[in-house]
Design an enzyme around this catalytic site. Structure first.
Site, PDB file in Angstrom:
ATOM      1  N   ASP A  67       0.814  -1.216   0.000  1.00 16.25           N
ATOM      2  CA  ASP A  67       0.000   0.000   0.000  1.00 16.25           C
ATOM      3  C   ASP A  67       0.848   1.268   0.000  1.00 16.25           C
ATOM      4  O   ASP A  67       2.061   1.216   0.193  1.00 16.25           O
ATOM      5  CB  ASP A  67      -0.968   0.005   1.200  1.00 16.25           C
ATOM      6  CG  ASP A  67      -0.349  -0.570   2.480  1.00 16.25           C
ATOM      7  OD1 ASP A  67       0.887  -0.575   2.579  1.00 16.25           O
ATOM      8  OD2 ASP A  67      -1.106  -1.002   3.355  1.00 16.25           O
ATOM      9  N   ASN A 136      -7.679  -2.951  14.630  1.00 11.77           N
ATOM     10  CA  ASN A 136      -9.074  -3.228  14.264  1.00 11.77           C
ATOM     11  C   ASN A 136      -9.209  -4.416  13.298  1.00 11.77           C
ATOM     12  O   ASN A 136     -10.275  -4.661  12.755  1.00 11.77           O
ATOM     13  CB  ASN A 136      -9.710  -1.973  13.635  1.00 11.77           C
ATOM     14  CG  ASN A 136      -9.010  -1.550  12.347  1.00 11.77           C
ATOM     15  OD1 ASN A 136      -8.070  -2.206  11.892  1.00 11.77           O
ATOM     16  ND2 ASN A 136      -9.474  -0.474  11.733  1.00 11.77           N
ATOM     17  N   HIS A 138      -7.544  -4.786  10.424  1.00 16.77           N
ATOM     18  CA  HIS A 138      -7.293  -4.536   8.993  1.00 16.77           C
ATOM     19  C   HIS A 138      -6.009  -5.225   8.539  1.00 16.77           C
ATOM     20  O   HIS A 138      -5.098  -5.443   9.339  1.00 16.77           O
ATOM     21  CB  HIS A 138      -7.300  -3.034   8.659  1.00 16.77           C
ATOM     22  CG  HIS A 138      -6.090  -2.260   9.071  1.00 16.77           C
ATOM     23  ND1 HIS A 138      -6.127  -0.929   9.424  1.00 16.77           N
ATOM     24  CD2 HIS A 138      -4.771  -2.604   9.184  1.00 16.77           C
ATOM     25  CE1 HIS A 138      -4.917  -0.506   9.719  1.00 16.77           C
ATOM     26  NE2 HIS A 138      -4.071  -1.504   9.589  1.00 16.77           N
ATOM     27  N   GLU A 143      -9.976  -2.071   5.480  1.00 21.06           N
ATOM     28  CA  GLU A 143     -10.559  -1.761   6.784  1.00 21.06           C
ATOM     29  C   GLU A 143     -11.841  -2.561   6.993  1.00 21.06           C
ATOM     30  O   GLU A 143     -12.489  -2.975   6.022  1.00 21.06           O
ATOM     31  CB  GLU A 143     -10.891  -0.258   6.840  1.00 21.06           C
ATOM     32  CG  GLU A 143      -9.684   0.669   6.660  1.00 21.06           C
ATOM     33  CD  GLU A 143      -8.845   0.832   7.928  1.00 21.06           C
ATOM     34  OE1 GLU A 143      -8.883  -0.051   8.808  1.00 21.06           O
ATOM     35  OE2 GLU A 143      -8.134   1.853   8.029  1.00 21.06           O
TER      36      GLU A 143
HETATM   37  C1  F6R Z   1       1.405  -1.584   6.220  1.00 21.00           C
HETATM   38  C2  F6R Z   1       0.027  -2.050   6.303  1.00 21.00           C
HETATM   39  C3  F6R Z   1      -0.752  -2.030   7.574  1.00 21.00           C
HETATM   40  C4  F6R Z   1       0.062  -2.428   8.810  1.00 21.00           C
HETATM   41  C5  F6R Z   1      -0.823  -2.437  10.053  1.00 21.00           C
HETATM   42  C6  F6R Z   1      -0.015  -2.694  11.311  1.00 21.00           C
HETATM   43  O1  F6R Z   1       1.922  -1.724   4.924  1.00 21.00           O
HETATM   44  O2  F6R Z   1      -0.501  -2.413   5.306  1.00 21.00           O
HETATM   45  O3  F6R Z   1      -1.844  -2.902   7.446  1.00 21.00           O
HETATM   46  O4  F6R Z   1       0.617  -3.693   8.616  1.00 21.00           O
HETATM   47  O5  F6R Z   1      -1.471  -1.205  10.187  1.00 21.00           O
HETATM   48  O6  F6R Z   1       0.841  -1.627  11.529  1.00 21.00           O
HETATM   49  P1  F6R Z   1       2.003  -1.683  12.617  1.00 21.00           P
HETATM   50  O7  F6R Z   1       2.942  -2.731  12.189  1.00 21.00           O
HETATM   51  O8  F6R Z   1       2.630  -0.306  12.558  1.00 21.00           O
HETATM   52  O9  F6R Z   1       1.352  -1.958  13.914  1.00 21.00           O
END
Ligand code: F6R
Length: 241
Positions: A67, A136, A138, A143
């Site tokens: 992303d 959450n 995702h 989401e």
């Molecule tokens: C990042 C991504 C997000 C993260 C998720 C966890 O490329 O796609 O889904 O993997 O938000 O983030 P952290 O690792 O910062 O807790």
């Protein structure tokens, strides 16, 4: 799903790096799906060490990221392209031409998403997709919702995610409200999926992913339908399993 529980974040990072290293050793031309965020930083440090010691070679590896924020250029310090260059690519012997991150500044977003999926298909799909998980539930920026989009698409970020990601920005107002993200369909096409999660704040989401009802309201629960998923979590994140 295979679940590996580690003592702490350091051990998690080493176990995840070894999984990745084995994939690269078995297939020097591996296509790696990569993620940003806090979770993979330790794993990337381990991979850099292995590369510098000559234990793994990235010269023929290709990477595809999940992303990118809309509106941030690749040299913006909070863009995911910048993160990947800074955290991994600048320190290993990878050819940057073989590293793909969606373009958050694309004039035609729809076209960018279509081209991104076409590129992944042309590469033959990812051999492994690394994922973090949001508090959450995702994965990438898919989401919780009543339905999920399959291909790469433009999406709005929930307030939860904006709050969680504000830690990387000076103020919460600077967090972009939209992003380009690989969809659930794209992620599920990967031959193998590795999910990493650390800390108590992830415990609910980890439980939902591993043993909850499969639902678009808990996007990570969809991974239960994939046949080769390895979940690597530390004891805090595994607390509710
Ligand atoms: C990042 C991504 C997000 C993260 C998720 C966890 O490329 O796609 O889904 O993997 O938000 O983030 P952290 O690792 O910062 O807790």
């Amino acid at each position: 799903m295979k679940v590996i529980v580690t003592k702490n974040y350091d051990e998690l990072s080493k176990v995840a790096a070894n999984e990745m290293a084995n994939i690269i050793r078995n297939n020097p031309k591996a296509i790696l799906g990569l993620a940003t965020g806090g979770s993979p930083v330790g794993m990337y440090k381990e991979l850099i060490k292995m590369n510098q010691l000559g234990e793994i070679d990235f010269s023929k590896v290709t990477t595809v990221n999940l992303d990118e924020y809309v509106g941030l250029s690749g040299d913006h310090p909070q863009s995911y392209r910048y993160f990947m260059n800074n955290t991994l690519f600048n320190h290993i012997n990878i050819d940057k031409n073989n590293t793909y991150v969606p373009n958050g500044l694309a004039e035609n977003i729809e076209e960018e998403c279509k081209n991104y999926d076409a590129k992944i298909a042309e590469l033959g799909g990812t051999d492994v997709q690394l994922l973090g998980i949001g508090n959450n539930g995702h994965i990438a920026f898919n989401e919780p919702d009543t339905s999920l989009v399959s291909g790469t698409h433009l999406t709005g970020l929930t307030d939860d995610t904006i709050k969680a990601n504000a830690r990387f920005f000076d103020t919460i107002d600077e967090v972009p409200k939209t992003a380009l993200t690989m969809g659930l369909g794209g992620i599920m096409k990967s031959k193998k999926i590795i999910v990493i999660a650390s800390g108590e704040s992830k415990a609910e989401a980890v439980k939902g992913m591993v043993s909850g009802k499969i639902s678009t309201n808990m996007p990570a629960s969809m991974l239960q339908m994939h046949r080769d998923v390895v979940v690597i979590v530390d004891e805090d994140a595994a607390k509710l399993l």
